[in-house]
Write a protein that holds these residues in place. Structure first.
Motif, PDB file in Angstrom:
ATOM      1  N   PHE A   1     -19.045  20.766  19.487  1.00  0.00           N
ATOM      2  CA  PHE A   1     -19.283  21.551  18.870  1.00  0.00           C
ATOM      3  C   PHE A   1     -20.725  22.328  19.424  1.00  0.00           C
ATOM      4  CE2 PHE A   1     -23.129  22.528  15.918  1.00  0.00           C
ATOM      5  CZ  PHE A   1     -22.060  23.616  14.848  1.00  0.00           C
ATOM      6  N   TRP A   2     -22.015  22.224  19.986  1.00  0.00           N
ATOM      7  CA  TRP A   2     -22.935  22.423  20.074  1.00  0.00           C
ATOM      8  C   TRP A   2     -22.140  23.568  21.693  1.00  0.00           C
ATOM      9  CZ3 TRP A   2     -26.801  22.604  17.408  1.00  0.00           C
ATOM     10  CH2 TRP A   2     -26.400  21.971  15.492  1.00  0.00           C
ATOM     11  N   GLY A   3     -21.425  23.267  22.435  1.00  0.00           N
ATOM     12  CA  GLY A   3     -21.738  23.798  23.242  1.00  0.00           C
ATOM     13  C   GLY A   3     -20.720  25.208  22.840  1.00  0.00           C
ATOM     14  N   ASN A   4     -20.168  25.391  21.765  1.00  0.00           N
ATOM     15  CA  ASN A   4     -19.245  26.589  20.778  1.00  0.00           C
ATOM     16  C   ASN A   4     -20.470  26.918  20.510  1.00  0.00           C
ATOM     17  OD1 ASN A   4     -16.628  26.872  21.498  1.00  0.00           O
ATOM     18  ND2 ASN A   4     -16.500  25.001  20.168  1.00  0.00           N
ATOM     19  N   THR A   5     -21.504  26.471  20.225  1.00  0.00           N
ATOM     20  CA  THR A   5     -22.511  26.538  19.044  1.00  0.00           C
ATOM     21  C   THR A   5     -23.790  27.901  20.129  1.00  0.00           C
ATOM     22  OG1 THR A   5     -22.524  25.442  17.945  1.00  0.00           O
ATOM     23  CG2 THR A   5     -24.271  26.695  17.896  1.00  0.00           C
ATOM     24  N   PHE A   6     -24.089  26.910  21.076  1.00  0.00           N
ATOM     25  CA  PHE A   6     -25.091  28.017  22.080  1.00  0.00           C
ATOM     26  C   PHE A   6     -23.962  28.955  22.709  1.00  0.00           C
ATOM     27  CE2 PHE A   6     -26.891  23.488  21.873  1.00  0.00           C
ATOM     28  CZ  PHE A   6     -28.013  23.756  21.380  1.00  0.00           C
ATOM     29  N   ARG A   7     -22.402  29.071  22.639  1.00  0.00           N
ATOM     30  CA  ARG A   7     -22.197  30.360  23.633  1.00  0.00           C
ATOM     31  C   ARG A   7     -22.027  31.070  22.616  1.00  0.00           C
ATOM     32  NH1 ARG A   7     -18.407  26.791  27.674  1.00  0.00           N
ATOM     33  NH2 ARG A   7     -20.440  24.887  28.231  1.00  0.00           N
ATOM     34  N   SER A   8     -21.474  30.637  21.187  1.00  0.00           N
ATOM     35  CA  SER A   8     -21.442  31.764  20.703  1.00  0.00           C
ATOM     36  C   SER A   8     -22.791  32.489  20.216  1.00  0.00           C
ATOM     37  CB  SER A   8     -21.167  31.174  18.956  1.00  0.00           C
ATOM     38  OG  SER A   8     -21.989  30.167  18.497  1.00  0.00           O
ATOM     39  N   ARG A   9     -23.925  32.403  20.759  1.00  0.00           N
ATOM     40  CA  ARG A   9     -24.954  32.630  20.773  1.00  0.00           C
ATOM     41  C   ARG A   9     -25.059  32.866  19.159  1.00  0.00           C
ATOM     42  NH1 ARG A   9     -22.321  36.008  24.176  1.00  0.00           N
ATOM     43  NH2 ARG A   9     -22.279  37.787  23.250  1.00  0.00           N
ATOM     44  N   TRP A  10     -25.073  31.793  18.352  1.00  0.00           N
ATOM     45  CA  TRP A  10     -25.341  30.654  17.663  1.00  0.00           C
ATOM     46  C   TRP A  10     -26.679  31.761  16.722  1.00  0.00           C
ATOM     47  CZ3 TRP A  10     -27.836  26.605  14.925  1.00  0.00           C
ATOM     48  CH2 TRP A  10     -27.666  26.148  13.330  1.00  0.00           C
ATOM     49  N   MET A  11     -26.870  32.066  15.121  1.00  0.00           N
ATOM     50  CA  MET A  11     -27.720  32.626  14.725  1.00  0.00           C
ATOM     51  C   MET A  11     -28.526  33.998  15.436  1.00  0.00           C
ATOM     52  SD  MET A  11     -29.787  30.080  13.132  1.00  0.00           S
ATOM     53  CE  MET A  11     -31.199  29.042  14.391  1.00  0.00           C
ATOM     54  N   VAL A  12     -27.870  34.487  16.496  1.00  0.00           N
ATOM     55  CA  VAL A  12     -28.001  35.402  17.379  1.00  0.00           C
ATOM     56  C   VAL A  12     -27.626  37.170  16.717  1.00  0.00           C
ATOM     57  CG1 VAL A  12     -28.513  37.155  19.047  1.00  0.00           C
ATOM     58  CG2 VAL A  12     -28.664  34.664  19.399  1.00  0.00           C
ATOM     59  N   ALA A  13     -26.950  36.464  16.128  1.00  0.00           N
ATOM     60  CA  ALA A  13     -25.905  37.103  15.647  1.00  0.00           C
ATOM     61  C   ALA A  13     -26.387  37.655  14.424  1.00  0.00           C
ATOM     62  CB  ALA A  13     -23.931  36.141  15.191  1.00  0.00           C
ATOM     63  N   ASP A  14     -27.120  36.383  13.559  1.00  0.00           N
ATOM     64  CA  ASP A  14     -27.780  36.795  12.262  1.00  0.00           C
ATOM     65  C   ASP A  14     -28.534  37.930  12.709  1.00  0.00           C
ATOM     66  OD1 ASP A  14     -27.388  34.640   9.879  1.00  0.00           O
ATOM     67  OD2 ASP A  14     -27.816  33.426  11.592  1.00  0.00           O
ATOM     68  N   VAL A  15     -29.515  37.987  13.911  1.00  0.00           N
ATOM     69  CA  VAL A  15     -30.335  38.656  14.992  1.00  0.00           C
ATOM     70  C   VAL A  15     -30.307  40.175  14.438  1.00  0.00           C
ATOM     71  CG1 VAL A  15     -31.733  38.929  16.577  1.00  0.00           C
ATOM     72  CG2 VAL A  15     -31.945  37.083  15.200  1.00  0.00           C
ATOM     73  N   PHE A  16     -28.654  40.217  15.010  1.00  0.00           N
ATOM     74  CA  PHE A  16     -29.009  41.461  15.758  1.00  0.00           C
ATOM     75  C   PHE A  16     -28.000  42.227  13.979  1.00  0.00           C
ATOM     76  CE2 PHE A  16     -27.953  40.553  20.255  1.00  0.00           C
ATOM     77  CZ  PHE A  16     -29.432  41.041  21.068  1.00  0.00           C
ATOM     78  N   CYS A  17     -28.169  41.860  13.115  1.00  0.00           N
ATOM     79  CA  CYS A  17     -27.172  42.384  12.174  1.00  0.00           C
ATOM     80  C   CYS A  17     -28.577  42.633  11.553  1.00  0.00           C
ATOM     81  CB  CYS A  17     -26.589  40.832  11.067  1.00  0.00           C
ATOM     82  SG  CYS A  17     -25.821  41.841  10.158  1.00  0.00           S
ATOM     83  N   TRP A  18     -27.893  43.738  10.212  1.00  0.00           N
ATOM     84  CA  TRP A  18     -29.124  44.058   9.452  1.00  0.00           C
ATOM     85  C   TRP A  18     -29.624  43.833   8.827  1.00  0.00           C
ATOM     86  CZ3 TRP A  18     -24.673  47.792   8.637  1.00  0.00           C
ATOM     87  CH2 TRP A  18     -24.301  48.382  10.173  1.00  0.00           C
ATOM     88  N   ARG A  19     -30.924  43.410   7.638  1.00  0.00           N
ATOM     89  CA  ARG A  19     -32.009  42.503   7.464  1.00  0.00           C
ATOM     90  C   ARG A  19     -30.793  42.836   5.947  1.00  0.00           C
ATOM     91  NH1 ARG A  19     -35.030  39.044   8.638  1.00  0.00           N
ATOM     92  NH2 ARG A  19     -36.083  37.867   6.219  1.00  0.00           N
ATOM     93  N   THR A  20     -29.688  42.195   5.844  1.00  0.00           N
ATOM     94  CA  THR A  20     -29.032  42.239   4.299  1.00  0.00           C
ATOM     95  C   THR A  20     -29.340  42.208   3.002  1.00  0.00           C
ATOM     96  OG1 THR A  20     -28.626  40.330   5.384  1.00  0.00           O
ATOM     97  CG2 THR A  20     -26.854  41.613   5.985  1.00  0.00           C
ATOM     98  N   ASP A  21     -30.888  40.960   3.184  1.00  0.00           N
ATOM     99  CA  ASP A  21     -31.153  40.207   2.072  1.00  0.00           C
ATOM    100  C   ASP A  21     -32.200  41.689   1.357  1.00  0.00           C
ATOM    101  OD1 ASP A  21     -33.022  39.691   3.439  1.00  0.00           O
ATOM    102  OD2 ASP A  21     -33.676  38.203   2.755  1.00  0.00           O
ATOM    103  N   HIS A  22     -32.271  42.578   2.228  1.00  0.00           N
ATOM    104  CA  HIS A  22     -32.843  43.590   1.347  1.00  0.00           C
ATOM    105  C   HIS A  22     -31.929  45.257   1.368  1.00  0.00           C
ATOM    106  CE1 HIS A  22     -37.396  43.201   3.553  1.00  0.00           C
ATOM    107  NE2 HIS A  22     -36.730  42.238   3.736  1.00  0.00           N
ATOM    108  N   LEU A  23     -30.817  44.652   1.153  1.00  0.00           N
ATOM    109  CA  LEU A  23     -29.913  45.472   0.915  1.00  0.00           C
ATOM    110  C   LEU A  23     -29.346  45.425  -0.493  1.00  0.00           C
ATOM    111  CD1 LEU A  23     -28.530  45.737   4.983  1.00  0.00           C
ATOM    112  CD2 LEU A  23     -30.049  46.776   3.496  1.00  0.00           C
TER     113      LEU A  23
END
Lengths: 1047, 599
Positions: free
Chosen positions: B296-318
């Protein structure tokens, strides 16, 4: 032959009562104490029979017995006397207060010793001290009873209490004491109901604990379960019903949160000077608030503690039968506990059924055999707490403008409504569950990005956890020659546990959802045995008394656990209830399985020499050599040696003392000192000293388009063959004294314990392939004073005793391992709080590191100490702001009895530690009302913390500063109990020797300034992370009604 | 008699159980290091472990970021750390606003991951060749192990190049260090880069290194190849200010059109998304596909977990969740406004520009919102309350430009893909969307072409360089094609083409060092950026306007002025105190500090 025996037996059985009746006399009399005062409720029993009575309020009794019978007069705290009737019809008796309390024998590990001869710091808690307690956990029963012990508890059903004896000695979480029950080592004593316990001995100083060597570095708790007594069989039933609830309401209500948010977002203006967020708050309410049919006047003002918590009933039943004679004794007990926690529904429940069977039998004068057996069946269900996204965190943060229920789909949030519509239309991505009960769907807030209602969080996963444990010992005591006792004891533990969990796709909101099915089933099996052989030899000549002991121990622990789980978008053949098991997985479901049987073993040799001269001078030396298996230490480094020495001087037995001091005033004075060394092996496991190739520990995919991993292998770490256990050395100085005819007791101890060779992850150059390696080093000091004061007396028919204890604890990390750095843990980083807990030289362990709040400037902006003077408040400005462990603890116990009434009061307190809540979030989320009440606003110019708009963000320094730090001090009355024992002359008619009814208020009164849910359970994480309040299961107030019958 | 016999039996039992050999319990699931590295199978496992380490650590997530992406990209003058407010995403701001120090955790993570990856490469090299402490012969050697060694050699060279570019003067770790050994710092950056080039050369000429087998050979982009060795040697030479050597290695690479080519202009965006994994433009990208059978963690780290949140717009302000967004967005990085304007002016509506960011109007009206009037009439969309920036806080650090080059697409947007179907980037079924299966970008042909073009400036190969530059310009779709090879033209093109791809900041440093840029001008640029930090709002929400209208206000960042010392990073405090490495430039003042390491 056999037939003859049977016939004879039947005849005898018929004849004996006839004969007894024929020769009976009625004996009357009065029982008084030394002062001539009549004693009520004294047990008057015909020895060797079930016949008995108790004295009335004037000390009078009347009993019909054979004229040649023997009467026994007994009363707690007084010496027991016997009188031959010899045809008399009036027998008066005088009972003396038991001046021989000091002759009480205490268990010291592989032997016993007279309390008056103790040279170490051993505290004994007796069955009488544990009587009538409401807790079902032996560890929790010690709270407030003994100095030098801290009890860490969590109130969730089934959550066992943990003990810390004389402080916190390690950077690891492995600092529990060693638990020995009837000679058997166990990992927890949660299974033991206090009613089954005869005594608990706490070996606090290293000299006493040293006989347990490398496992005793954090103290030893020795427990002896009850055994039968000579004489008639005694049957005791006790039962109680507990109504529990949580009644504190520390959160903001509708009006308050609107005010808080108005302040938080009201002063921000856009580039044209228009207030922006004020409009946002108003607009949010305008958008989402509505007349809800389930609220008064339609106005939603939801108390989420009410929504999540309800009063519940718990029950406990206990039945024991015990007895014995010169040939042997037996004690059997069955105990049932059902604790339904206060979270609504049945997701927090603890069930336990335990049986204790103890027996001993004297085969010959020189040979005794026996066994102690405990069988436990348990199961528990629990809800999430104390963590990011946990149900208790959601309960605290959910805004009061959100209703508990949506009664129609139109009320739903857009996100949930979209899923609902898709489900209705059959177009949903998954078979999402929308959580609900008969009143409606569990509503989620529309005002913020909360994960969801705590009720939905509660229901998101279904899980059960349970199993059974069989713990026991069988033993033989051989006495081949006078003074020599050889004991061979086989202890065993068999345990089996099973847990299941299942969760299916659900939708609570954008952040609270799950698209996959998950199922797991785990089975654990363990068997442990220990074989111990030891010999005690007592020798006396003249005024010299010597006890020598030698022995050996071999222990082996085996485990064979299987874990299976699967997770994915479609894993089961069907999702009907009867398919929710691993057996019904689809053939292509990805399954994770793990199993690797484990074994560990240890071998020890030990010895003890006790020398007493003339009851004035006591010396004791212990020595233990311990060896552990290769999963902990390499073969050439596996042995460790643990010596201890102690001495006692009973000054009151010196002639110069007796000649010059009134011995009625000063009954007993003893000075003692001890030094010893112990280890803590539990920090080592899993071959920590080796570096081997971890096969298949990594994976890579050489194919860009196709799934399928190739597995790689590499060394698992850097080897350090010199690793060893933590070692503690402790010095103890104590005084025991009894005054005023033993009515006043006073004990004091000073201890100084230093633990070295802690296991550190030492930084190494990352060019070596790893950033750290394990190494021993460092030194932690625990130092303190322990006081125990007791008074017992009687005024007429009024008996009472009061005892109090107080302990201080100075805990300090004296040094770290060479090459290691302070360990900082950002346990609350998921909340964006900056606060850290740090293990650093010069401070208490895992202290809170944050910012020092200096108050506000003229603009109301928070000011903080800028340690490095760079005008920026950053991580470099974080410093010690509070201890996470109490620096003092205390307890008080009051017992009174009068005319059949009894009253008990137990209280406990702790202080000197700090708690920092990590519950604030930006946006439309609730929190403690304290923050509103203390904000500096126009209405409250004297507020001590900044206006909410100045501290909106949880990652701002304020929330991790002394401005948000609270004293963890509290005093809690754990129990106030009033009981009444119905006069025996009434109950006797129903063949009941004693009938007691009682009512109790437990955890009802708490004195604290902490504004959160509960200072006691706010932070009971055992290592780093203590002191941070995430929203823990709080201690419940309990109303208990109970009955106890003795037959 | 019995009472004497029993103790004797017991006494014997004492002896019987005191068998110490019961304490010898073998460890499960492991193999002794003494018996390992002795077969082709072991070599394969060691090599796999090298790649696994790289993809999980150098290319993986750390908290909410990838350390390499943070320390290199946020220091550039065309990217801003962003977030909910001025205190948000301190970890990114530290590099954006130059207030990091040697105790910075991300700095340490990046350094440790590079050096750790070198160790895993050295496990292959030192165990299967004589390149170890004593020059000892390996336990086993074969044609296969020689291939493994050369692959590891290129990986090791690449990692050293990155260390030298960022820290200037790291150690050359040319073999497995023993536990009692300390690394020795190189004497200069040049020494490291010379060694990198020599190592690449050795691998290229060994005959054992893999070659890409045509443009459709995707799998070759997932491992070390001759092409990548050429890229590393060429890039290292450019950072060594040695254009001739750079041309030597880059020329065969850019001319190798059989194996490498730029993708179509309309497919430019795929370079940053799953659709483009292993395409003909890629030279090396560590590969990752979600594997349900792996840990699980191997998948997590490689998928750059949460980097996906970071590279997305500020959705709670939208006002609603855009369909492209994979998960709650935190908006960790924004395109710098002046640069966005310049880019827009240069590229117009080129596929390249639209793959990098959207204008305000594109964002409001061409993107798919979670709205009932999605793609409705303009009047409907303008008055739609389910789009735009609903939170009155606005979006901090952000102007009216909305970057999505590295966003993990939950649904590939039509603006880029038209009606053609492409796979999404994230794995919602596993990690709730905050994940990315896109391979981590390390080297693609466009960078090689631009490095080559730059290396040709002023040399006899100017025409070849211009051709390389033109290939990039033509593909961009901007319509701007240079007719002459100048340094400025290459520099300009590279900023657009390689925006947010680990190039800009190291290039600024390199160009200051070679006199192409003036340090004071660079300082002034950063000063201006940090004095004017934008926040974008929507009048529809903040002022109750009848239709959406974005507007920007400016505030000052809480920043440190860019200084010469920021051209290189300080060694992490742990590394400095443990290894006694010396920092360069302004960081040299730390060298005599004896402070204990912090973490």
């Amino acid at each position: 032959m056999n037939l003859k025996k049977h016939v004879l037996g039947v005849l005898l059985a018929i004849a004996v009562p006839i004969c007894a009746t024929a020769q009976n006399v009625t004996v009357k009399g009065q029982v008084k104490d030394d002062a001539g005062e009549p004693l009520a409720l004294v047990s008057v029993a015909e020895l060797g029979t079930t016949n008995g009575t108790v004295t009335d309020l004037d000390g009078n009794y009347s009993i019909s017995v054979p004229s040649n019978a023997t009467l026994q007069f007994s009363f707690m705290g007084y010496t027991t006397i016997t009188e031959q009737v010899n045809g008399r019809t009036t027998i008066n008796a005088t009972l003396s207060e038991d001046a021989e309390l000091l002759e009480e024998v205490v268990v010291i590990g592989y032997g016993v010793q007279k309390k008056s001869d103790l040279t170490g710091a051993v505290t004994s808690v007796r069955a009488d001290d544990l009587k009538n307690l409401s807790t079902t956990d032996a560890a929790a029963a010690l709270q407030g009873k003994v100095s030098g012990i801290q009890v860490l508890s969590n109130a969730a059903p089934g959550s066992g209490a943990e003990l810390r004896i004389r402080g916190y000695s390690s950077n690891s979480s492995n600092i529990s004491p060693l638990y020995i029950v009837d000679g058997l080592q166990v990992s927890s004593i949660q299974y033991l109901d206090p009613s089954m316990i005869e005594s608990m001995e706490i070996l606090k100083d290293a000299a006493s604990a040293a006989i347990y060597g490398a496992e005793a570095g954090n103290g030893v708790v020795l427990i002896t379960t009850k055994s039968g007594q000579d004489g008639k069989a005694t049957v005791i039933y006790s039962g109680k019903a507990t109504l529990q609830n949580y009644t504190r309401r520390p959160l903001m209500n509708r009006e308050e949160i609107i005010k808080y948010l108005g302040l938080e977002y009201g002063n921000i203006t856009d580039s044209e000077g228009n207030p922006t967020n004020k409009r946002w708050v108003d607009q949010q309410i305008e958008n989402f608030d509505y007349n809800h049919p389930l609220y008064d006047g339609g106005v939603i003002d939801q108390d989420w503690i009410d929504a999540y918590i309800e009063p519940t009933w718990s029950y406990q039943h206990s039945l024991s039968v015990s007895g014995g004679n010169k040939s042997g004794h037996y004690f059997t007990s069955i105990n049932y506990v059902k604790n339904d926690g206060v979270v609504r529904g049945d997701k927090d429940v603890y069930n336990r059924l335990t049986a204790q069977i103890n027996a001993d039998y004297n085969i010959a004068k020189w040979l005794q055999v026996g066994n102690n057996l405990s069988i436990e069946k348990w199961s528990t269900k629990s809800v999430s707490q104390r963590g990011y996204g946990s149900s208790f965190e959601q309960m605290i943060q959910m805004d009061p403008l959100t209703p508990v229920y949506w009664t129609t789909p139109e009320e739903m949030s857009l996100s949930v409504k979209t899923v609902y519509d898709a489900l209705q239309a059959g177009t949903a991505d998954q078979n999402y569950r929308l959580f609900r009960d008969e009143n409606g769907w569990f509503a989620n807030t529309k005002y913020s990005d909360m994960e969801g209602s705590p009720l939905a969080k509660r229901d998101a996963t279904d899980g059960t956890n349970g199993g059974f444990n069989i713990n026991g010992t069988i033993f033989a005591n051989l006495k081949p020659v006078k003074g020599l006792t050889i004991t061979s004891r086989l202890g065993y533990r068999l345990n089996q546990g099973v847990s299941h969990s299942y969760s299916s796709p659900f939708w609570i909101g954008d952040r609270g959802n799950q698209t996959t099915y998950s199922i797991s089933a785990n089975a654990s099996t363990g068997w442990y045995y220990q074989w111990e052989n030891f010999a005690n030899y007592d020798l006396s000549f003249g005024s010299n008394f010597i006890t020598a002991m030698v022995g050996m121990s071999y222990k082996e622990n085996n485990s064979d656990n299987v874990s299976t789980s699967a997770s994915g978008p479609d894993i089961l053949k069907s999702y009907e209830d009867n398919f929710l098991y691993m057996s019904y997985l689809k053939s292509d479901a990805p399954i994770t399985v793990s199993n690797a049987p484990g074994r560990s073993a240890s071998l020890a040799y030990f010895g003890r020499l006790i020398y007493n001269y003339d009851n004035r001078y006591n010396f004791q030396a212990n020595f233990r050599a311990d060896a552990f298996d290769s999963s902990k230490l390499p073969a050439d480094n596996r042995w460790g040696y643990f010596p201890s020495f102690s001495a006692g001087w009973t000054i009151s037995n010196e002639s110069f003392f007796k000649d010059n001091v009134d011995t009625d005033t000063f009954n007993f004075v003893k000075l003692r000192a001890s030094w010893g060394r112990n280890g803590n092996i539990s920090v080592l496991s899993g071959y920590p000293y080796t570096a081997t190739i971890s096969k298949g520990s990594s994976w890579y995919q050489y194919g860009v388009d196709q799934i399928g991993s190739t597995y790689g292998s590499a060394p698992g770490g850097l080897a350090n063959p010199n690793l060893t256990w933590e070692t503690s050395e402790q010095f103890d100085l104590g005084l025991n004294a009894r005054f005023l005819n033993n009515r006043l007791t006073f004990d004091v101890d000073y201890f100084n314990k230093q633990t070295k060779d802690l296991l550190f992850s030492v930084s190494v150059p990352s060019e070596l392939g790893f950033t750290s390696a394990m190494a021993n080093g460092g030194n932690v000091l625990n130092e303190g004073w322990e006081f125990e004061l007791g008074w017992r007396d009687r005024i007429g028919k009024f008996n009472y005793n009061v005892s109090a204890n107080f302990s201080t604890l100075h805990n300090e990390v004296l040094s770290l391992a060479e090459g290691s750095a302070p360990t900082r843990r950002s346990d609350a980083s998921s909340t964006n709080y900056k606060i850290q807990t740090v293990f650093e030289e010069g401070y208490s362990i895992w202290y809170l590191s944050g910012f020092k709040y200096l108050g506000m400037d003229e603009n109301g902006d928070p000011q903080f100490e800028d340690l490095n003077g760079d005008d920026i408040i950053g991580t470099e400005d974080m410093q010690f702001i509070g201890h996470t462990t109490p620096t003092y603890t205390y307890g008080i116990n009051v017992n009174m009895a009068w005319n059949g009434f009894d009253f008990t009061l137990n209280g406990t307190g702790a202080g000197g530690n700090s708690i920092l809540p990590v519950l604030h979030r930006a946006g439309f989320k609730n929190n403690l009302k304290w923050y509103l009440d203390n904000s500096r606003t126009e209405d409250n110019p004297g507020g001590t913390i900044p206006s909410p708009d100045k501290i909106e963000s949880p990652d701002g320094p304020f929330w991790s500063s002394t401005g948000n730090l609270f004293k963890g001090d509290y005093f809690r009355i754990k129990q106030i109990q009033l009981g009444y024992t119905i006069p025996a002359k009434i109950t006797k008619k129903a063949a009941i020797n004693e009938l007691r009814i009682y009512g109790s208020l437990d955890d009802f009164f708490t004195i604290t300034s902490y504004p959160g849910l509960d200072p006691e359970t706010a932070s009971t994480n055992s290592t780093s992370g203590r002191g941070l309040d995430w929203g823990s299961y709080p201690t419940m107030k309990k109303v208990i009604l109970g009955v106890s019958l003795t037959f | 008699m019995k009472k004497i016999l029993f103790p004797i039996v017991l006494g014997c039992a004492f002896v019987a159980v005191s068998c110490e050999d019961k304490l010898d319990i073998p460890q499960k699931g492991t193999v002794s290091t003494l018996e390992y590295y002795a077969s082709d199978a072991d070599a394969k496992e060691a090599l796999t472990d090298m790649y696994a380490n790289f993809v999980q650590n150098v290319a993986g997530t750390e908290g909410i970021d990838n350390p390499e992406q943070v320390i290199i990209n946020y220091a550039a003058d065309d990217i801003l750390a962003a977030g909910g407010h001025i205190n948000d995403h301190d970890g990114f701001r530290g590099f954006d606003e130059f207030d990091y120090d040697e105790a910075n955790g991300t700095l340490k993570a990046a350094y440790d991951r590079y050096t750790g990856a070198i160790y895993h490469a050295n496990l292959v090299i030192s165990n299967f060749s004589t390149e170890n402490r004593k020059g000892a012969a390996p336990k086993f050697e074969s044609e296969y192990t020689k291939k493994c060694v050369e692959e590891a050699r290129v990986m090791r060279a690449y990692l050293h190049m990155m260390l030298a570019i960022l820290w200037n003067q790291p150690a050359i770790i040319d073999r497995l260090l023993e536990p009692d050994e300390f690394p020795v710092q190189a004497e200069s950056q040049k020494q490291v880069l010379d060694w990198v080039i020599a190592e690449c050369d050795k691998a290229i000429n060994s005959g054992y290194l893999l070659k890409r087998d045509g443009k459709t050979d995707k799998d070759a982009t997932a491992r070390m190849t001759v092409g990548f060795a050429q890229f590393v040697a060429g890039k290292a030479a450019m950072f060594n200010n040695d254009p001739a050597t750079a041309r030597k290695y880059l020329e065969p690479l850019v001319n190798n059109t059989a194996d490498y080519d730029l993708v179509e202009s309309s497919e430019y965006w795929t370079n940053f998304h799953v659709a483009g994994d292993g395409n003909c433009e890629k030279i090396f990208e560590p590969n990752y596909i979600y594997d349900p059978n792996a840990d699980f963690w191997g998948n997590t780290f490689r998928s750059r977990w949460m980097v996906a949140d970071v590279f997305c717009w500020r959705t709670d302000h939208l006002a609603s969740m855009p369909a492209v967004c994979p998960a709650a967005g935190w908006n960790g990085g924004a395109i710098q406004e002046d640069f966005a304007k310049k880019f827009l002016e240069h590229d117009g509506n080129s596929p390249r520009r639209r793959a990098c960011f959207l204008t305000g109007d594109e964002w409001l009206y061409e993107m798919e919102w979670n709205s009932k009037v999605n793609f409705g009439t303009m009047d409907e969309m303008e008055a739609d309350s389910a789009r735009g920036i609903s939170l009155a806080d606005g979006i901090y650090s952000h102007a009216q430009y909305f970057e999505w080059k590295h966003m993990s697409y939950a649904k590939v947007p039509k603006i880029l893909a038209g009606d053609k179907a492409y796979p999404s980037d994230n794995i919602p079924a596993v990690m709730g969307g905050a994940s990315n299966q896109k391979n981590f970008n390390c080297a693609r042909l466009a960078e090689a072409l631009l490095l080559y073009a730059e290396a040709c400036v002023g040399s006899g190969d100017a025409a070849k360089g211009l051709a390389a530059l033109n290939r990039v310009q033509t593909r961009s779709g901007s319509g701007k094609i240079s007719s002459e090879l100048t340094f400025e033209a290459v520099m300009e093109e590279k900023q657009y083409e390689m925006w947010f791809e680990n190039c800009r900041f190291p290039d600024i440093v390199r160009w200051i060092n070679t006199g192409k840029l003036n340090l004071n001008d660079v300082v002034a640029t950063y000063h201006k950026i940090h004095e004017n930090l934008p926040t974008v709002y929507d009048k529809f929400y903040t002022q109750g306007a009848p239709k959406h209208e974005l507007y920007v206000t400016y505030s000052k960042a809480d920043y440190q002025e860019f200084d010469a010392k920021h051209m290189y990073l300080p060694f992490p405090r742990d590394a400095r105190t443990a290894n006694h490495f010396k920092n360069v430039l302004g960081w040299a003042s730390l060298n005599d500090s004896s402070e204990e390491p912090a973490e």
